[in-house]
Enzyme design. Sequence first.
Site, short mmCIF file in Angstrom:
data_model
loop_
_atom_site.label_atom_id
_atom_site.label_comp_id
_atom_site.label_asym_id
_atom_site.label_seq_id
_atom_site.Cartn_x
_atom_site.Cartn_y
_atom_site.Cartn_z
N GLU A 14 25.43 14.85 49.59
CA GLU A 14 24.02 15.04 49.28
C GLU A 14 23.16 14.11 50.13
O GLU A 14 23.32 12.89 50.09
CB GLU A 14 23.73 14.77 47.80
CG GLU A 14 22.26 14.96 47.46
CD GLU A 14 21.95 14.78 45.99
OE1 GLU A 14 20.75 14.61 45.65
OE2 GLU A 14 22.89 14.81 45.17
N ASP A 35 31.05 14.18 35.26
CA ASP A 35 31.59 12.83 35.36
C ASP A 35 33.04 12.78 34.88
O ASP A 35 33.73 11.79 35.10
CB ASP A 35 30.77 11.85 34.50
CG ASP A 35 29.32 11.75 34.94
OD1 ASP A 35 29.02 12.12 36.10
OD2 ASP A 35 28.49 11.31 34.13
N LYS A 66 20.15 12.12 50.47
CA LYS A 66 19.18 11.55 49.54
C LYS A 66 17.92 11.11 50.29
O LYS A 66 17.97 10.32 51.22
CB LYS A 66 19.79 10.33 48.84
CG LYS A 66 21.03 10.64 48.02
CD LYS A 66 20.72 11.45 46.79
CE LYS A 66 19.93 10.67 45.77
NZ LYS A 66 19.71 11.46 44.51
N GLU A 92 31.67 14.28 44.87
CA GLU A 92 30.26 14.31 45.26
C GLU A 92 29.81 12.94 45.74
O GLU A 92 30.08 11.93 45.08
CB GLU A 92 29.41 14.77 44.08
CG GLU A 92 27.96 15.03 44.45
CD GLU A 92 26.99 14.11 43.73
OE1 GLU A 92 25.78 14.24 43.98
OE2 GLU A 92 27.43 13.24 42.95
N HIS A 133 23.49 6.46 44.64
CA HIS A 133 22.54 7.43 44.11
C HIS A 133 21.11 6.93 44.12
O HIS A 133 20.19 7.61 44.59
CB HIS A 133 22.93 7.85 42.69
CG HIS A 133 21.95 8.78 42.07
ND1 HIS A 133 20.87 8.35 41.31
CD2 HIS A 133 21.87 10.13 42.10
CE1 HIS A 133 20.18 9.39 40.92
NE2 HIS A 133 20.76 10.49 41.36
N HIS A 188 31.36 14.26 39.92
CA HIS A 188 30.01 13.75 40.12
C HIS A 188 30.02 12.24 40.38
O HIS A 188 30.33 11.46 39.48
CB HIS A 188 29.18 14.08 38.88
CG HIS A 188 27.76 13.66 38.94
ND1 HIS A 188 27.24 12.69 38.10
CD2 HIS A 188 26.75 14.07 39.73
CE1 HIS A 188 25.96 12.54 38.36
NE2 HIS A 188 25.63 13.36 39.35
N ARG A 189 29.71 11.86 41.62
CA ARG A 189 29.81 10.46 42.06
C ARG A 189 31.23 9.94 41.84
O ARG A 189 31.45 8.77 41.55
CB ARG A 189 28.79 9.59 41.35
CG ARG A 189 27.35 10.12 41.43
CD ARG A 189 26.36 9.30 40.63
NE ARG A 189 25.15 10.07 40.36
CZ ARG A 189 24.17 9.74 39.53
NH1 ARG A 189 24.27 8.59 38.87
NH2 ARG A 189 23.13 10.51 39.34
N ASP A 203 26.49 10.80 47.20
CA ASP A 203 25.07 10.65 47.50
C ASP A 203 24.96 9.76 48.75
O ASP A 203 25.35 8.59 48.72
CB ASP A 203 24.34 9.99 46.33
CG ASP A 203 24.39 10.85 45.08
OD1 ASP A 203 23.92 12.00 45.14
OD2 ASP A 203 24.91 10.37 44.05
N GLN A 230 24.47 19.42 49.86
CA GLN A 230 23.40 19.75 48.93
C GLN A 230 22.24 18.79 49.13
O GLN A 230 22.42 17.66 49.62
CB GLN A 230 23.88 19.68 47.49
CG GLN A 230 24.34 18.31 47.03
CD GLN A 230 24.86 18.31 45.61
OE1 GLN A 230 25.14 19.37 45.04
NE2 GLN A 230 24.98 17.14 45.02
#
Length: 305
Positions: free
Chosen positions: A165, A288, A167, A83, A98, A56-57, A85, A195
């Site tokens: 993702e 994370d 955003k 991942e 993000h 995650h990030r 953003d 996503q």
Amino acid sequence: MVKKPQEPLTIPKWYFYTLHLMLLSALGGLAYLLSAIPLDFPGLFLSDEKIVTVAHRGASGYAPESTLSSYRLGVKMKADYIEIDVQMTADGELIAMHDKTVDRTTNGTGSVKKMTLAQIKALDAGSWFNEKHPIYARDDYVNERVPTLREIFEAFGKDTRYMLETKDPEEHPGMEEKMWALVEEFDLRKHVAVQSFSRDSLMKIREWDKDVPLFQLLWYNRPARISERALDEIAAYANGIGANYLRIDEGYVDRVKQAGLLIYPYTVNYQVNMENAVKWGVDGVHTDFPDRFLEVIEELDDPEV
């Protein structure tokens, strides 16, 4: 006294013909039987599908989120996806960040969509992490820069997979086109999933590629509920759902899977939650701490490890 050698046994030819005929008949019957049964041959030889780990990030529990350092750790920790953003600057460049503003994760202030890439590149995107997480602080994180999507693809190429993702795409017209152009430029179609909270954004990408995995993101403020109609609508264009872990339960996971959709909850950082998610039957997890999640999977597979 020497015994007279016995004459060799003579087997009639008809015996061989009969034996071969019986063997051919048996093989023919087996072939007919197998043809009537739908078989998934890969499934006969492969173990159960693995639970996907999404960094995650990046491995953002250990390094400044959405930076090359964080993504490098995610890859090093063998996450299946890093991942990212994706946001767009005032001059149309795609960056990894993000928040809508640079305030939380840099030493600057301002809205991403109102700043140029040069302005964002001048910011320190790492020192805040050292101050907030001294146990994981590193000198290398000072003056870490916000990476562009191009820089990320250049750094890792086909050595990993990317969970992209989009955003706030409604605020960034043309974002999907620019993002997909980069995916194609680096020949990464088979290395990406996408996503978004935006249904329209996902449907746009589906028009360009019928095979890319798509995940509809959902956020719940109270215990999660989802109707069969909603699941059917999502299944028409997406492969799965991403929902906030703390609002879902085993029943929710089961309902999503019964609809033929994958489910990747976010963001699962504590061991007890990781164990619960696995026991519920999730298909993947955003975390994370990708190394911790892989350890949990290993321990559940073999409790004596």
